[in-house]
Design a protein around this motif. Structure first.
Motif, PDB file in Angstrom:
ATOM      1  N   GLU A 124     -44.364  17.522  42.222  1.00 50.13           N
ATOM      2  CA  GLU A 124     -45.307  16.440  42.492  1.00 50.13           C
ATOM      3  C   GLU A 124     -46.190  16.141  41.292  1.00 50.13           C
ATOM      4  O   GLU A 124     -46.492  14.993  41.011  1.00 50.13           O
ATOM      5  CB  GLU A 124     -46.151  16.799  43.712  1.00 50.13           C
ATOM      6  N   ALA A 126     -45.358  16.467  38.274  1.00 49.41           N
ATOM      7  CA  ALA A 126     -44.525  15.731  37.322  1.00 49.41           C
ATOM      8  C   ALA A 126     -44.332  14.283  37.764  1.00 49.41           C
ATOM      9  O   ALA A 126     -44.415  13.350  36.966  1.00 49.41           O
ATOM     10  CB  ALA A 126     -43.173  16.416  37.168  1.00 49.41           C
ATOM     11  N   ARG A 127     -44.094  14.099  39.072  1.00 46.05           N
ATOM     12  CA  ARG A 127     -43.945  12.727  39.590  1.00 46.05           C
ATOM     13  C   ARG A 127     -45.222  11.939  39.393  1.00 46.05           C
ATOM     14  O   ARG A 127     -45.190  10.753  39.038  1.00 46.05           O
ATOM     15  CB  ARG A 127     -43.625  12.766  41.088  1.00 46.05           C
ATOM     16  N   ALA A 128     -46.368  12.614  39.612  1.00 46.65           N
ATOM     17  CA  ALA A 128     -47.652  11.924  39.488  1.00 46.65           C
ATOM     18  C   ALA A 128     -47.870  11.426  38.063  1.00 46.65           C
ATOM     19  O   ALA A 128     -48.659  10.522  37.837  1.00 46.65           O
ATOM     20  CB  ALA A 128     -48.790  12.843  39.915  1.00 46.65           C
ATOM     21  N   LEU A 129     -47.161  12.020  37.100  1.00 45.23           N
ATOM     22  CA  LEU A 129     -47.277  11.552  35.719  1.00 45.23           C
ATOM     23  C   LEU A 129     -46.289  10.425  35.429  1.00 45.23           C
ATOM     24  O   LEU A 129     -46.113  10.014  34.286  1.00 45.23           O
ATOM     25  CB  LEU A 129     -47.030  12.709  34.752  1.00 45.23           C
ATOM     26  N   GLY A 130     -45.631   9.958  36.464  1.00 45.42           N
ATOM     27  CA  GLY A 130     -44.736   8.816  36.301  1.00 45.42           C
ATOM     28  C   GLY A 130     -43.313   9.178  35.895  1.00 45.42           C
ATOM     29  O   GLY A 130     -42.551   8.311  35.474  1.00 45.42           O
ATOM     30  N   MET A 131     -42.965  10.456  36.018  1.00 45.91           N
ATOM     31  CA  MET A 131     -41.600  10.821  35.625  1.00 45.91           C
ATOM     32  C   MET A 131     -40.600  10.391  36.692  1.00 45.91           C
ATOM     33  O   MET A 131     -40.875  10.451  37.884  1.00 45.91           O
ATOM     34  CB  MET A 131     -41.500  12.337  35.429  1.00 45.91           C
ATOM     35  N   LYS A 132     -39.412   9.997  36.223  1.00 45.17           N
ATOM     36  CA  LYS A 132     -38.307   9.710  37.130  1.00 45.17           C
ATOM     37  C   LYS A 132     -37.765  11.045  37.642  1.00 45.17           C
ATOM     38  O   LYS A 132     -37.974  12.086  37.003  1.00 45.17           O
ATOM     39  CB  LYS A 132     -37.197   8.987  36.382  1.00 45.17           C
ATOM     40  N   GLN A 135     -36.089  13.112  35.105  1.00 42.11           N
ATOM     41  CA  GLN A 135     -37.014  13.714  34.136  1.00 42.11           C
ATOM     42  C   GLN A 135     -37.760  14.882  34.759  1.00 42.11           C
ATOM     43  O   GLN A 135     -37.960  15.910  34.109  1.00 42.11           O
ATOM     44  CB  GLN A 135     -38.016  12.661  33.649  1.00 42.11           C
ATOM     45  N   LEU A 139     -37.052  18.028  32.582  1.00 45.04           N
ATOM     46  CA  LEU A 139     -38.166  18.384  31.690  1.00 45.04           C
ATOM     47  C   LEU A 139     -39.089  19.445  32.276  1.00 45.04           C
ATOM     48  O   LEU A 139     -39.730  20.184  31.542  1.00 45.04           O
ATOM     49  CB  LEU A 139     -39.004  17.139  31.354  1.00 45.04           C
ATOM     50  N   VAL A 140     -39.160  19.498  33.594  1.00 43.23           N
ATOM     51  CA  VAL A 140     -40.170  20.371  34.207  1.00 43.23           C
ATOM     52  C   VAL A 140     -39.550  21.507  35.029  1.00 43.23           C
ATOM     53  O   VAL A 140     -39.896  22.673  34.853  1.00 43.23           O
ATOM     54  CB  VAL A 140     -41.132  19.542  35.092  1.00 43.23           C
ATOM     55  N   PRO A 143     -36.252  23.844  32.992  1.00 43.15           N
ATOM     56  CA  PRO A 143     -36.686  24.816  31.972  1.00 43.15           C
ATOM     57  C   PRO A 143     -37.411  26.023  32.585  1.00 43.15           C
ATOM     58  O   PRO A 143     -37.239  27.145  32.118  1.00 43.15           O
ATOM     59  CB  PRO A 143     -37.659  24.020  31.091  1.00 43.15           C
TER      60      PRO A 143
END
Ligand SMILES: Nc1ncnc2c1ncn2[C@@H]1O[C@H](COP(=O)(O)OP(=O)(O)O)[C@@H](O)[C@H]1O
Ligand SMILES: [Mg+2]
Lengths: 224, 249
Positions: A124, A126-132, A135, A139-140, A143
């Motif tokens: 969430e 990551a999504r809140a930062l606008g990632m698809k 991504q 990216l999150v 890793p």
């Protein structure tokens, strides 16, 4: 003190034969490990998608792999399929198949475990930062999962490497088998060869597995 | 201050049979600071999560900058860039340095130049007193420091509105202040925010409007925070504030 039987090692082509045997063991484990990692990652990711049927099938697969001794699987695939299905699998192909079958199941379970151990609120944030979604995953989540995965999968990999010593049971001449052959051939001349040869095999396995487990320890520390 | 930024109309949110938010209406203008208070479980987090479309909604509409936003929208990730969110538990990415935490989305999502994003990140870190920590990992920071980084990470995306969900609730008391000061500064500089908090003195100081939420409904709404906290109009708000005072002492 008695002879340690090391001399036999350097008689004729013995050492080179031994290394050849080691290469067979390493080749089988290497190919199986690569296949297990690739398929394990894919299946492990599928397992977190929440499909109930897929999950059930995977649980059965995993149970079979865990219950069955690897040797029985080897015999089943190498000797069994020849008669029943008329397949004439080469010993090495059978070995790679069995090791990959085993490694994929265990690896997928590790991947699944690592993925679900990442808290959903990380998705969430990551999504809140606008990632698809792709991504978020690449990216999150992945890793972080890989970092948790590495110590466990290295453990699996070293177990797989060690277990390749079983393949001599289906006639593959790997390092342990070569050692046996050399000992047999020198039974009269050097009765102590067993110590030197098996000791060397021990060392060879150690030399292969040790860096792998050091790498795991290093990564674990770095990513703690 | 009269440009409408966020508009929530007849929002209805439920989990299965369980209704969490019923028929909620709220308009937030540019530059406005809204503080949402209410008892635990009344739906404050759920409201923020609906605004950011982290949750699907069952009825009603949420518009940001005149554009409707819903979890199933195709370009939802683009719309979310207008909304910054900070969580109670920080939710920094543990595998990235502080600087990479902040620049990850500006570089990967907004496709900005790394050098430019880093420059801004370092500037913002300086403003919250953390310029020396850019190469550290989150685990090396205290809770208060992590939360300041989380705020910077949200700011670096240049959101039009910030949602703060009890961002000091997990902090040791001595760290609460350093985080709240950052938020006060943002308010002073005209940021639009919806703040969920249990820090009543802070709420009173920062709010342009206070909203008291209970059982998924706005029970009381006041543009005079001082009066609301000292003399609420509804019994439910009065009871909540009294209880709260009691628990604090
Ligand atoms: N994923 C969920 N599934 C079911 N119920 C939930 C879920 N998330 C929150 N709730 C319920 O919604 C209500 C409101 O929760 P929340 O918005 O977190 O409250 P608050 O932030 O005001 O404490 C609570 O009763 C909670 O149990
Ligand atoms: Mg909450």
């Amino acid at each position: 003190m008695q002879s340690l039987g090391i001399d036999v090692l350097f008689k004729g082509k013995n050492f080179i034969r031994l290394m050849g045997g080691l290469w067979v063991a390493v080749r089988i484990s290497l190919i199986s490990v690569v296949i297990s990692i690739v398929l394990g990652l894919l299946i492990g990711m599928l397992m977190t998608s929440g499909n109930k049927i897929l999950k059930a099938v995977f649980r059965i697969y995993l149970e079979i792999v865990r219950i069955m001794p690897q040797m029985v699987l080897l015999f089943l695939v190498y000797f069994g399929t020849t008669r029943v299905f008329g397949w004439d699998l080469e010993a090495e192909t059978s070995a790679i198949f069995v090791f990959s079958f085993w490694g994929t199941a265990e690896m997928a379970d590790l991947v699944r475990g690592a993925l679900i151990s990442i808290p959903s609120i990380q998705y969430e944030s990551a999504r809140a930062l606008g990632m698809k979604e792709s991504q978020v995953f690449l990216l999150v989540i992945l890793p972080q999962a890989v970092r948790r995965l590495i110590p466990l999968s290295i453990n699996l990999i070293t177990r797989m490497i060690k277990t390749t010593s079983l393949v001599m049971m289906i006639g593959i001449v790997e390092v342990l088998k070569v050692a046996q052959q050399i000992i047999e051939a020198n039974r009269k001349a050097s009765p102590n060869a067993a110590f030197g040869l098996f000791g060397t095999v021990f060392l060879l396995y150690f030399i292969i597995c040790w860096p792998v487990s050091r790498l795991a320890a290093y990564l674990e520390k770095r990513w703690a | 201050m009269n440009q409408e930024l966020l508009e929530i109309r007849h929002l209805h949110k439920s989990y299965g049979e369980h209704t969490i938010i019923k028929d909620l209406n709220l308009t937030v203008h540019k530059g406005e600071v809204i503080v949402v208070i209410g008892p635990s479980g009344c739906g404050k987090s759920t409201l923020l999560r609906c605004i950011n479309a982290l949750e699907p909604i069952q009825d009603g509409q949420i518009c940001i900058g005149g554009e409707s936003i819903h979890k199933d929208d195709k370009n939802i990730s683009e719309k979310r860039q207008k909304i910054g969110m900070v969580f109670q538990s920080y939710e920094l990415f543990p595998h990235k340095t502080i600087l990479d935490n902040i620049t990850l989305a500006p570089v990967k999502v907004q496709k900005r130049k790394r050098a430019e994003a880093e420059k801004e990140a370092i500037e913002l870190l300086g403003k919250v007193g953390l310029s020396g920590r850019k190469d550290d990992y989150p685990r090396q920071l205290s809770g208060g420091q992590k939360q300041r980084v989380a705020i910077v990470r949200a700011l670096c995306m240049h959101p039009e509105i910030l949602l703060l969900d009890e961002i000091t609730a997990a902090l040791d008391p001595e760290m609460v202040r350093e985080v709240l000061e950052v938020v006060l500064d943002l308010a002073k500089n005209g940021s639009t925010m919806i703040i969920v908090t249990h820090e009543m003195a802070f709420a009173k100081a920062i709010a342009d409007r206070v909203i008291f939420l209970d059982q998924g409904e706005i029970v009381e709404e006041s543009t005079n925070p001082k009066r609301f906290f000292e003399n609420p109009e509804t019994d439910r708000a009065k009871k909540f504030l009294d209880n709260f005072q009691y628990e604090k002492n």
